[in-house]
Design an enzyme around this catalytic site. Structure first.
Site, PDB file in Angstrom:
ATOM      1  N   ARG A  77       0.813  -1.203   0.000  1.00 16.37           N
ATOM      2  CA  ARG A  77       0.000   0.000   0.000  1.00 16.37           C
ATOM      3  C   ARG A  77       0.864   1.278   0.000  1.00 16.37           C
ATOM      4  NH1 ARG A  77      -4.902   2.637   1.640  1.00 16.37           N
ATOM      5  NH2 ARG A  77      -4.116   4.616   0.901  1.00 16.37           N
ATOM      6  N   HIS A 121     -18.091  13.997  -2.557  1.00 15.96           N
ATOM      7  CA  HIS A 121     -18.749  12.831  -1.959  1.00 15.96           C
ATOM      8  C   HIS A 121     -20.268  12.972  -2.148  1.00 15.96           C
ATOM      9  CE1 HIS A 121     -19.438   9.510   0.746  1.00 15.96           C
ATOM     10  NE2 HIS A 121     -20.343  10.248   1.362  1.00 15.96           N
TER      11      HIS A 121
HETATM   12  C1  GRF Z   1     -19.706  10.535  -7.735  1.00 13.59           C
HETATM   13  O1  GRF Z   1     -21.027  10.638  -7.275  1.00 13.59           O
HETATM   14  C2  GRF Z   1     -18.716  10.570  -6.621  1.00 13.59           C
HETATM   15  O2  GRF Z   1     -19.051  11.467  -5.614  1.00 13.59           O
HETATM   16  C3  GRF Z   1     -18.803   9.158  -6.122  1.00 13.59           C
HETATM   17  O3  GRF Z   1     -18.868   8.368  -7.281  1.00 13.59           O
HETATM   18  C4  GRF Z   1     -19.437   9.149  -8.330  1.00 13.59           C
HETATM   19  C5  GRF Z   1     -18.444   9.189  -9.446  1.00 13.59           C
HETATM   20  O4  GRF Z   1     -19.019   9.624 -10.622  1.00 13.59           O
HETATM   21  N1  GRF Z   1     -17.709   8.829  -5.260  1.00 13.59           N
HETATM   22  P1  GRF Z   1     -18.183   9.908 -11.951  1.00 13.59           P
HETATM   23  O5  GRF Z   1     -17.140   8.808 -12.082  1.00 13.59           O
HETATM   24  O6  GRF Z   1     -17.555  11.269 -11.824  1.00 13.59           O
HETATM   25  O7  GRF Z   1     -19.203   9.836 -13.046  1.00 13.59           O
END
Ligand code: GRF
Length: 213
Positions: A77, A121
């Protein structure tokens, strides 16, 4: 790492590296926004942990550099984290944007890019952190959810909040329908705040993020 409270200096043409793992619709929104000459941020590279990430195509079509740093290519990691930090560093960004990047950034990355890395998020933090924010909000029965743009720290979606947008939950929503409506708000929020950060700089003091000097 940028010390807490220090205003991050910006260049006139804020260089942004975007980290993705999937479809990249948030990335596509940033790429679209930068067609406007007045938009302060420029995506200079897209870096992914996933060689099959659909979002890589958005970058290639726009002539933006791409790089893959796959965990399976590293012994542990920490080595992956260090390689990711080195890859990002090579593009000299002012700001790193996690847009659907589905891995936790560890010490070696944050030592270099902490304070300059933000995440989007799909829930109203601090509620429903983690990989299933939309599903968890729906299961809890909230009537309003949304999205959060925040500074990345060592926790899971725990960093200081920059901006949030709200979305009402409908009685007939499932995870997919709710996530689609959140993503509409999320894309606009991300484009707006990446532009503001790139234009004006920012400082982080405790949990407070201030944009501008
Ligand atoms: C978004 O809603 C992000 O917040 C979440 O996954 C989705 C990714 O969407 N973690 P994209 O790959 O930008 O279409």
């Amino acid at each position: 790492m940028t010390p807490t409270g220090e205003t991050v200096p910006t260049r006139a043409d804020g260089r942004v590296v975007v980290l993705i793992s999937g479809a990249g619709s948030n990335l596509a929104a940033l790429v679209q926004a930068q067609r406007d000459e007045g938009y302060a941020a420029r995506v200079v590279a897209v870096v992914t942990d996933n060689p099959a990430a659909g979002g890589l195509e958005h970058a290639r079509k726009a002539g933006i550099a791409t790089a893959v740093v796959a965990p399976s290519d590293f012994s542990d990691r920490a080595a992956w984290d260090a390689a990711l930090a080195a890859t990002v560093t090579a593009f000299h960004p002012d700001l790193v944007v996690c847009a659907g990047f589905m891995r936790i950034l560890g010490g070696p990355f944050l030592e270099r890019w902490g304070g300059r890395t933000i995440n989007t998020h799909p829930a109203l933090l601090p509620s429903f952190p983690g990989a299933h924010g939309v599903r968890d909000a729906l299961a809890y029965g909230v009537r309003v959810t949304g999205c959060t743009v925040h500074v990345v720290d060592a926790g899971v979606d725990t960093g200081p909040i920059i901006a949030q947008g709200t979305v009402e939950v409908r009685d007939d929503d499932d995870e997919a329908s709710l996530h689609e409506r959140i993503k509409v708000v999320e894309r606009a929020l991300l484009v707006e705040w990446v532009g503001r950060l790139a234009h004006a700089g920012w400082s982080v003091s405790g949990r407070l993020v201030r944009v501008g000097r």
